[in-house]
Design a protein around this motif. Sequence first.
Motif, mmCIF file in Angstrom:
data_model
loop_
_atom_site.group_PDB
_atom_site.id
_atom_site.type_symbol
_atom_site.label_atom_id
_atom_site.label_comp_id
_atom_site.label_asym_id
_atom_site.label_seq_id
_atom_site.Cartn_x
_atom_site.Cartn_y
_atom_site.Cartn_z
ATOM 1 N N THR A 31 0.837 -1.202 0.000
ATOM 2 C CA THR A 31 0.000 0.000 0.000
ATOM 3 C C THR A 31 0.874 1.256 0.000
ATOM 4 O O THR A 31 1.834 1.358 0.766
ATOM 5 N N LEU A 32 0.520 2.176 -0.861
ATOM 6 C CA LEU A 32 1.197 3.468 -0.928
ATOM 7 C C LEU A 32 0.354 4.484 -0.166
ATOM 8 O O LEU A 32 -0.739 4.845 -0.589
ATOM 9 N N THR A 33 0.845 4.923 0.984
ATOM 10 C CA THR A 33 0.096 5.885 1.790
ATOM 11 C C THR A 33 0.383 7.310 1.316
ATOM 12 O O THR A 33 1.326 7.556 0.551
ATOM 13 N N LEU A 34 -0.427 8.221 1.807
ATOM 14 C CA LEU A 34 -0.242 9.628 1.439
ATOM 15 C C LEU A 34 1.087 10.148 1.983
ATOM 16 O O LEU A 34 1.804 10.889 1.278
ATOM 17 N N ASP A 35 1.450 9.779 3.203
ATOM 18 C CA ASP A 35 2.722 10.247 3.766
ATOM 19 C C ASP A 35 3.900 9.746 2.941
ATOM 20 O O ASP A 35 4.883 10.476 2.729
ATOM 21 N N GLN A 36 3.831 8.505 2.471
ATOM 22 C CA GLN A 36 4.899 7.979 1.631
ATOM 23 C C GLN A 36 4.968 8.729 0.304
ATOM 24 O O GLN A 36 6.064 9.033 -0.189
ATOM 25 N N ALA A 37 3.815 9.025 -0.272
ATOM 26 C CA ALA A 37 3.802 9.781 -1.523
ATOM 27 C C ALA A 37 4.394 11.169 -1.336
ATOM 28 O O ALA A 37 5.147 11.665 -2.184
ATOM 29 N N LEU A 38 4.086 11.805 -0.208
ATOM 30 C CA LEU A 38 4.643 13.137 0.064
ATOM 31 C C LEU A 38 6.152 13.069 0.230
ATOM 32 O O LEU A 38 6.876 13.953 -0.264
ATOM 33 N N ALA A 39 6.640 12.042 0.905
ATOM 34 C CA ALA A 39 8.088 11.915 1.099
ATOM 35 C C ALA A 39 8.796 11.673 -0.229
ATOM 36 O O ALA A 39 9.857 12.256 -0.500
ATOM 37 N N ALA A 144 -6.367 9.893 -7.574
ATOM 38 C CA ALA A 144 -6.078 8.490 -7.887
ATOM 39 C C ALA A 144 -6.915 7.543 -7.029
ATOM 40 O O ALA A 144 -7.431 6.527 -7.521
ATOM 41 N N THR A 145 -7.058 7.864 -5.748
ATOM 42 C CA THR A 145 -7.863 7.011 -4.867
ATOM 43 C C THR A 145 -9.323 7.010 -5.285
ATOM 44 O O THR A 145 -9.973 5.948 -5.326
ATOM 45 N N ALA A 146 -9.851 8.177 -5.591
ATOM 46 C CA ALA A 146 -11.247 8.253 -6.039
ATOM 47 C C ALA A 146 -11.432 7.511 -7.361
ATOM 48 O O ALA A 146 -12.459 6.848 -7.567
ATOM 49 N N ASP A 223 -4.311 3.923 -0.007
ATOM 50 C CA ASP A 223 -4.829 3.827 1.364
ATOM 51 C C ASP A 223 -6.321 4.176 1.374
ATOM 52 O O ASP A 223 -6.707 5.332 1.565
ATOM 53 N N MET A 224 -7.154 3.172 1.164
ATOM 54 C CA MET A 224 -8.594 3.393 1.157
ATOM 55 C C MET A 224 -9.132 3.707 2.552
ATOM 56 O O MET A 224 -10.153 4.401 2.678
ATOM 57 N N ALA A 225 -8.470 3.199 3.588
ATOM 58 C CA ALA A 225 -8.920 3.510 4.953
ATOM 59 C C ALA A 225 -8.798 5.008 5.218
ATOM 60 O O ALA A 225 -9.675 5.617 5.843
ATOM 61 N N TRP A 226 -7.716 5.607 4.749
ATOM 62 C CA TRP A 226 -7.567 7.060 4.894
ATOM 63 C C TRP A 226 -8.637 7.788 4.085
ATOM 64 O O TRP A 226 -9.214 8.775 4.558
ATOM 65 N N TYR A 227 -8.927 7.284 2.900
ATOM 66 C CA TYR A 227 -9.913 7.952 2.039
ATOM 67 C C TYR A 227 -11.307 7.902 2.660
ATOM 68 O O TYR A 227 -12.080 8.864 2.538
ATOM 69 N N ASP A 228 -11.632 6.799 3.338
ATOM 70 C CA ASP A 228 -12.969 6.645 3.915
ATOM 71 C C ASP A 228 -13.126 7.371 5.246
ATOM 72 O O ASP A 228 -14.249 7.521 5.731
ATOM 73 N N VAL A 392 -21.003 9.030 -2.792
ATOM 74 C CA VAL A 392 -20.112 8.864 -1.643
ATOM 75 C C VAL A 392 -18.666 9.148 -2.050
ATOM 76 O O VAL A 392 -17.918 9.863 -1.359
ATOM 77 N N ILE A 393 -18.276 8.588 -3.187
ATOM 78 C CA ILE A 393 -16.902 8.807 -3.674
ATOM 79 C C ILE A 393 -16.652 10.289 -3.913
ATOM 80 O O ILE A 393 -15.615 10.842 -3.512
ATOM 81 N N ASP A 394 -17.594 10.943 -4.578
ATOM 82 C CA ASP A 394 -17.436 12.377 -4.864
ATOM 83 C C ASP A 394 -17.407 13.195 -3.575
ATOM 84 O O ASP A 394 -16.622 14.148 -3.450
ATOM 85 N N ALA A 395 -18.257 12.839 -2.612
ATOM 86 C CA ALA A 395 -18.295 13.585 -1.354
ATOM 87 C C ALA A 395 -16.989 13.431 -0.580
ATOM 88 O O ALA A 395 -16.465 14.405 -0.012
ATOM 89 N N LEU A 396 -16.446 12.229 -0.556
ATOM 90 C CA LEU A 396 -15.175 12.014 0.133
ATOM 91 C C LEU A 396 -14.039 12.763 -0.559
ATOM 92 O O LEU A 396 -13.171 13.356 0.099
ATOM 93 N N ALA A 397 -14.042 12.750 -1.894
ATOM 94 C CA ALA A 397 -13.006 13.485 -2.628
ATOM 95 C C ALA A 397 -13.111 14.986 -2.362
ATOM 96 O O ALA A 397 -12.094 15.665 -2.159
ATOM 97 N N THR A 398 -14.326 15.494 -2.339
ATOM 98 C CA THR A 398 -14.518 16.918 -2.051
ATOM 99 C C THR A 398 -14.060 17.256 -0.642
ATOM 100 O O THR A 398 -13.433 18.302 -0.409
ATOM 101 N N TYR A 399 -14.351 16.390 0.306
ATOM 102 C CA TYR A 399 -13.943 16.628 1.690
ATOM 103 C C TYR A 399 -12.426 16.674 1.822
ATOM 104 O O TYR A 399 -11.858 17.610 2.415
#
Length: 421
Positions: A31-39, A144-146, A223-228, A392-399
Amino acid sequence: MQRLIAALLAVASCASIAQAQSSEPISTGPTLTLDQALALAGATAPALDAATAGVRAAEAGRTVAGYRPNPSIVAETENVAGSGQYRGVRSAETTAGLAFPIELGGKRSARIAVADAIGSRARIGSALAEADLRLAVTQLYIEATAADRRLVTAREQAGIAREALRAAGVRVQAGRASPLEQQRADVLRINAETAVERAQRLAEVARDNLTRRIGQPATGALDMAWYDRVEGFGPAQPIATAGTLALAAARADATTAEAQVRLARSQRVPDVTLSASARRLEATNDVAAVFGVSIPFPVFNNGKAAVAQARAQSDQAQALRRVAELNTAQDIARAQVEVANAATSARNASGPALASATEAARIARIGYREGKFGQLDLLDAERTLSETRTAVIDALATYHDAKARLQRLVAAAPSSEETNQ
């Protein structure tokens, strides 16, 4: 009777096939997390390289500003190549010495003040580049997650449409439904498979964009858990704009402009050049000392226009600083509202609305199997479920996007000790 049983079994398999579609992996690898992508992005970002080079240039400029003017070597020969007794070099007078410029009016300290202000602004610019990079990578990760989640939903819908077409075919062969029902199901299958192709292309493009930003293939699962996850967001609290990066940059620009005014004023004071030389007289072979002083005479350019220009630029920078204060406060307040609204929409869409749509689709499948509901009822329930999942996907992406933009707006500026290093 056998045909009826076959039809019921075909329809009953819709849910299991859809579940299998949803579990189909989109990517392989860890899994590629957001923190890893930022690093990863921070290690290869050309924007950060440019900002770092700007800081180094400002530091070198500070060193240059502290240097004093270099002395000059003066050499000249007089009374040569003339006529009579001045023919040739018989009466030559050769003078050699040094000239020392002396800066007056505080020019050196004014230059250093300008260089220090530029250095502070460069370090703030480096922090701005880091904040902008974080926002850009976060937005690409959200996209990408959405896109992955939309592809899963599209595959689920396509699986349901295929099984619905198979069930409709069995019902038509059993004489329990009109051929129109089978044709309608086939159209829906074609549309669903087309939607899968579109979602697949969008997911590939989103991952390619993320790959370009982080500098390595983004082939792992995201990381879908982070997205949800939707964090609680209460009433908006006032956020002081004084410590934000946007306002720090405007203040640094104003400080630089004010230092330029001081430098322009110091330039109005003429510098003095002192010289000390030794002169050799060819006729007598004697040596004599020569001393001199040189002071510019400011007839045409006395520096008043340069001071007026610097003062106008300083006034402009101060006005832009006040504009930045207003805009930053408004942008933060607006972003807070957007985050709160997006959080509410995401919680509602992924909670009661999704649960109701899922239950309605489940009841419609059971009713269709038992002959209590028609095909239109089933398709309507499935379409509502698909649209709710997309919402739901759009709302999470907007958030997540609104939250990332708010974090960029309230990003803290470097401390005064860091900017003055």
